[in-house]
Scaffold this motif. Structure first.
Motif, PDB file in Angstrom:
ATOM      1  N   SER A 171       0.875  -1.099   0.041  1.00  0.00           N
ATOM      2  CA  SER A 171       0.158   0.043  -0.016  1.00  0.00           C
ATOM      3  C   SER A 171       0.747   1.215   0.140  1.00  0.00           C
ATOM      4  CB  SER A 171      -1.031   0.054   1.247  1.00  0.00           C
ATOM      5  OG  SER A 171      -0.288  -0.327   2.365  1.00  0.00           O
ATOM      6  N   GLY A 172       2.116   1.238   0.210  1.00  0.00           N
ATOM      7  CA  GLY A 172       2.922   2.486   0.332  1.00  0.00           C
ATOM      8  C   GLY A 172       3.597   2.671  -1.100  1.00  0.00           C
ATOM      9  N   ASP A 173       4.457   3.383  -1.125  1.00  0.00           N
ATOM     10  CA  ASP A 173       5.186   3.901  -2.406  1.00  0.00           C
ATOM     11  C   ASP A 173       6.062   2.808  -2.943  1.00  0.00           C
ATOM     12  OD1 ASP A 173       4.204   6.302  -2.144  1.00  0.00           O
ATOM     13  OD2 ASP A 173       5.991   7.319  -1.308  1.00  0.00           O
ATOM     14  N   ARG A 174       6.484   1.970  -2.233  1.00  0.00           N
ATOM     15  CA  ARG A 174       7.709   0.824  -2.635  1.00  0.00           C
ATOM     16  C   ARG A 174       7.163   0.057  -3.708  1.00  0.00           C
ATOM     17  NH1 ARG A 174      12.528  -1.344  -0.967  1.00  0.00           N
ATOM     18  NH2 ARG A 174      12.959  -2.704  -3.047  1.00  0.00           N
ATOM     19  N   ALA A 210       4.443   0.578  -5.849  1.00  0.00           N
ATOM     20  CA  ALA A 210       4.574   1.190  -7.050  1.00  0.00           C
ATOM     21  C   ALA A 210       5.724   1.668  -7.539  1.00  0.00           C
ATOM     22  CB  ALA A 210       3.838   2.472  -6.727  1.00  0.00           C
ATOM     23  N   SER A 211       6.767   1.992  -6.947  1.00  0.00           N
ATOM     24  CA  SER A 211       8.236   2.132  -7.369  1.00  0.00           C
ATOM     25  C   SER A 211       8.889   1.158  -7.908  1.00  0.00           C
ATOM     26  CB  SER A 211       8.911   2.767  -6.253  1.00  0.00           C
ATOM     27  OG  SER A 211      10.259   2.943  -6.692  1.00  0.00           O
ATOM     28  N   ASP A 212       8.785  -0.210  -7.418  1.00  0.00           N
ATOM     29  CA  ASP A 212       9.302  -1.189  -7.775  1.00  0.00           C
ATOM     30  C   ASP A 212       8.522  -1.882  -9.179  1.00  0.00           C
ATOM     31  OD1 ASP A 212      11.009  -1.358  -5.824  1.00  0.00           O
ATOM     32  OD2 ASP A 212       9.969  -3.162  -4.916  1.00  0.00           O
TER      33      ASP A 212
END
Lengths: 257, 257
Positions: A76-79, A81-83
């Motif tokens: 649910s965090g940025d990680r 999406a970033s990955d």
């Protein structure tokens, strides 16, 4: 010495999480579990995640209970999406290096769940993989046809179409779910796929890696050159008739053999 | 919208780091790089690391400059040790499931650098992979024969011997380095390997994945059953005559094709 014990403990606890708790206890005598190591969920779960994403850990049936928070935060965090965008960037960089012939045979194979579509809305209310998979409730979710696109994959998908790739969708979902899945994909923004392959009656019960390999073999027999393949499971990527380049999307929520 | 721009920026910057900076600029118009995204090295480098360990990122020649601190922290902190022990635990759990025949043909193949031996003392004073590889200075380090064991791998190695596996060492180091490498392995605690394969003159210049595949094919031709394989590079693990199970150790410092 404290660090040594910490590491030994990690070794054992990771092994235990994989339901093979006997494996080291036999050979490592006098093991104590320091309280601070037991409490370090972040380190433990980070290493568990590394094992999962590299295909070192296999056949696991659910997220270890102590890693539920880790997985929730990741997904649910940025990680996450970033990955996912990092995967898309690497995929696109490769795609742009492919010389597309004008025979319409340069293919890119996509898995569906956790690759093109995201089931986070389902897993968010089902423990993020920390509960045993419930096929009935998951199929109910599928039947709603409301899974959103994975944004990074939608972006990649659009770019691949522009480059001239033939898009093949290859999913473990069943033929009975074709219509709702096509509707879901369309409403999520996907379009213009060349072929959409689901499990037929004869494929039910096959390991995903075998089913998907067989279908890739057929694609090659039809003259397709499978340039790229994107999936969140190694069983989407390994086996026979592998793509020239395969791209592993992150997924710490479940494992499919 | 800020988050969208952040992700687009990540997509582009990851691509740029791989020396393919043109790849997305052409297709993503009006891209701005928010200052906070540019500053978030942790997120950027975490995703870069994910790409590297999953074999999505290939052919990279050095750690992106902004990730030097990330890699140093990873390699010198608890996480590298923890991840390495997680690999050892998964490896051992599999090894214990193998039925060892009494013909002395059940083999486990180990890579050497960053698998059995650690070159951290070298890389710690050479930018942790953030500088271009310098073969001369690395070979000087090798010639000292002072690389320590990777503790998790040494422990696994001992367990495999007890279980009855035949240990095969398969390294990209050259035959000229056999004596010093054997001495180094011995002083680091390794012993009783069945075979130690290095690059011969005819292997110089071959891609590691080809060289190692050829040698695994030979091992199988000699009757060995390659049950397990451990390496920090995907080129240690993929190709022909792959092991029944392959185990990827972490290594964000360098890439070998």
């Amino acid at each position: 010495m404290g660090r040594f014990l910490l590491l030994i403990f990690l070794l054992i606890s990771i092994s235990a999480a994989a339901d093979r708790s006997h494996s080291l206890l036999r050979t490592v005598p006098d093991v104590a579990a320091p309280a601070d190591a037991a409490a370090d969920d972040r380190l433990y779960c980070g290493s568990w995640w590394f094992s999962v994403e590299t295909n070192n850990a296999r056949f696991w049936r659910m997220v270890p209970p102590r890693c539920r928070g880790f997985v929730e935060e990741y997904m649910s965090g940025d990680r996450y999406a970033s990955d996912s965008y990092a995967v898309a960037a690497e995929s696109l960089a490769f795609a742009e290096s492919v010389r597309i012939a004008d025979d319409g045979k340069d293919a890119w194979v996509f898995d569906v769940d956790e690759t093109l579509l995201s089931n986070i809305p389902y897993y968010a209310v089902n423990g993020y993989g920390s509960k045993l998979f419930n096929e009935t409730s998951f199929n109910e979710w599928v039947s709603l046809g409301r899974a959103p696109a994975l944004p990074a994959s939608l972006r990649l998908y659009e770019e691949l179409l522009v480059l001239g790739f033939q898009i093949v969708l290859l999913t473990g979902r069943s033929e009975a779910q074709r219509k709702i899945t096509e509707d879901n994909l369309s409403s999520a923004g996907y379009h213009s796929w060349r072929s959409f392959i689901l499990r037929e009656a004869c494929d039910i019960g096959k390991h995903a890696v075998d089913f998907k390999s067989e279908r890739r073999v057929e694609l090659e027999a039809q003259g397709f050159r499978i340039q790229g393949c994107s999936g969140d499971q190694w069983s989407d990527l390994l086996g026979s008739s592998m793509a020239k380049r395969s791209f592993k999307l992150p997924n710490p929520m479940y494992y499919i053999d």
